[in-house]
Every structure is written in structure tokens, then in C-alpha cells.
Motif scaffolding. Structure first.
Motif, PDB file in Angstrom:
ATOM      1  N   TRP A  70       0.816  -1.217   0.000  1.00 57.73           N
ATOM      2  CA  TRP A  70       0.000   0.000   0.000  1.00 57.73           C
ATOM      3  C   TRP A  70       0.846   1.262   0.000  1.00 57.73           C
ATOM      4  CZ3 TRP A  70      -4.462  -0.506  -1.913  1.00 57.73           C
ATOM      5  CH2 TRP A  70      -5.283  -1.582  -1.609  1.00 57.73           C
ATOM      6  N   LYS A  71       1.905   1.281   0.808  1.00 62.35           N
ATOM      7  CA  LYS A  71       2.742   2.495   0.889  1.00 62.35           C
ATOM      8  C   LYS A  71       3.518   2.748  -0.394  1.00 62.35           C
ATOM      9  CE  LYS A  71       3.219   2.574   5.861  1.00 62.35           C
ATOM     10  NZ  LYS A  71       4.099   2.510   7.021  1.00 62.35           N
ATOM     11  N   ALA A  72       3.850   1.689  -1.114  1.00 64.19           N
ATOM     12  CA  ALA A  72       4.639   1.819  -2.347  1.00 64.19           C
ATOM     13  C   ALA A  72       3.760   1.892  -3.592  1.00 64.19           C
ATOM     14  CB  ALA A  72       5.604   0.643  -2.461  1.00 64.19           C
ATOM     15  N   LEU A  73       2.462   1.936  -3.427  1.00 61.99           N
ATOM     16  CA  LEU A  73       1.554   1.889  -4.570  1.00 61.99           C
ATOM     17  C   LEU A  73       1.791   3.037  -5.548  1.00 61.99           C
ATOM     18  CD1 LEU A  73      -0.760   0.270  -5.784  1.00 61.99           C
ATOM     19  CD2 LEU A  73      -2.337   1.702  -4.505  1.00 61.99           C
ATOM     20  N   GLY A  74       2.161   4.190  -5.044  1.00 64.14           N
ATOM     21  CA  GLY A  74       2.419   5.340  -5.905  1.00 64.14           C
ATOM     22  C   GLY A  74       3.609   5.154  -6.828  1.00 64.14           C
ATOM     23  N   THR A  75       4.502   4.246  -6.478  1.00 59.68           N
ATOM     24  CA  THR A  75       5.684   3.988  -7.306  1.00 59.68           C
ATOM     25  C   THR A  75       5.536   2.726  -8.155  1.00 59.68           C
ATOM     26  OG1 THR A  75       6.775   2.714  -5.557  1.00 59.68           O
ATOM     27  CG2 THR A  75       7.183   5.107  -5.610  1.00 59.68           C
ATOM     28  N   MET A  76       4.342   2.142  -8.116  1.00 57.41           N
ATOM     29  CA  MET A  76       4.092   0.899  -8.856  1.00 57.41           C
ATOM     30  C   MET A  76       2.880   1.103  -9.774  1.00 57.41           C
ATOM     31  SD  MET A  76       4.636  -1.792  -5.722  1.00 57.41           S
ATOM     32  CE  MET A  76       4.876  -3.259  -6.713  1.00 57.41           C
ATOM     33  N   PRO A  77       3.097   1.751 -10.927  1.00 57.20           N
ATOM     34  CA  PRO A  77       1.953   2.065 -11.790  1.00 57.20           C
ATOM     35  C   PRO A  77       1.233   0.833 -12.345  1.00 57.20           C
ATOM     36  CG  PRO A  77       4.025   2.610 -12.885  1.00 57.20           C
ATOM     37  CD  PRO A  77       4.358   2.252 -11.474  1.00 57.20           C
TER      38      PRO A  77
END
Length: 138
Positions: A70-77
Motif C-alpha cells: 500500500w505504501k509503495a503503490l504510488g511507485t508501482m503504476p
């Protein structure tokens, strides 16, 4: 616990994709049956309930499995796109469910045509989701 959720997630995926494929192919078969095709297609739409069960299983297990991401979702398009497509396929199943109810009440031809379109889109969306999952989690 992760293994149980992963198994549950794959079972949900199998129900969703299996239902989408079954609806797609039954619509094709219904066209070949002539006058009995509408009745066959209408009866095959009862399968959408299993697709909805699969969506719930995938949602619950997927939410758990996503915990570390969830925290890394912004970096995983690709993962974000897969999650967005999950909402899209859920909407498609909702439209097919509503079309099945309308067809049962009377406007059979238009409702079945709409159900066929959105079950086809659900197949394509589901395949895309599997491809994205493989690309993200390989």
C-alpha cells in the motif's frame, strides 16, 4: 496465513475469469441456436452470481495480500492499474447482473446484447489483470 489468502485469491480469480469466459462463449453458442438461443443465454446469465462470489473472494484476499504494497503503490503504476481494472471488472459484472434482471423482466434482446458486450469486456479486462499481475509480482 499468506498462503491461505493466496489460494483464496487464485480461487476468486478462477471464478471471475471462468464466469467471464463462460458468459462469453455461451453468448456465442446462443447466437447459433436460433429461436432457443435467447432462453439459453438468459439461463446462462445465472452464472454471473459465481463471478460476484469470485470478486468478493479476490477483494478480501487481495486486500490482505496488498498489505506490504500500500505504501509503495504510488511507485508501482502497473499494480495501480491492476487495482483500477479490478474496479472496472466489478462494474462490468454489475452491468451484466443488471442486464440479466432486465432480461428476466421483459426486454430480452437489448438486455442480452448489453450482457454480451460487457461479458466480452470482462474477459479482456481479466486477461489484462492477469498479465499485469505477472509483470508486477514476477
Amino acid at each position: 496465513m499468506r498462503e491461505v489468502m493466496l489460494i483464496t485469491h487464485f480461487l476468486g480469480l478462477a471464478l471471475v475469469l471462468g464466469t467471464a469466459f463462460a458468459l462469453y462463449f455461451s453468448a456465442g453458442k446462443a447466437k447459433k441456436l436460433g429461436s432457443e438461443g435467447a432462453s439459453f443465454h438468459l439461463n446462462s446469465l445465472s452464472l454471473v452470481k459465481w463471478g460476484n462470489v469470485g470478486l468478493v473472494l479476490s477483494f478480501l484476499s487481495g486486500g490482505y495480500l496488498m498489505t506490504p504494497y500500500w505504501k509503495a503503490l504510488g511507485t508501482m503504476p502497473l499494480l495501480a492499474t491492476k487495482l483500477l481494472l479490478f474496479l472496472v471488472i466489478g462494474a462490468f459484472f454489475g452491468i451484466v447482473s443488471a442486464s440479466a434482471k432486465k432480461a428476466a423482466k421483459g426486454d430480452v434482446a437489448a438486455a442480452l446484447q448489453k450482457a454480451t458486450l460487457f461479458s466480452t469486456l470482462a474477459v479482456l479486462t481479466g486477461i489484462t489483470m492477469v498479465i499485469l499481475a505477472v509483470l508486477v509480482f514476477n
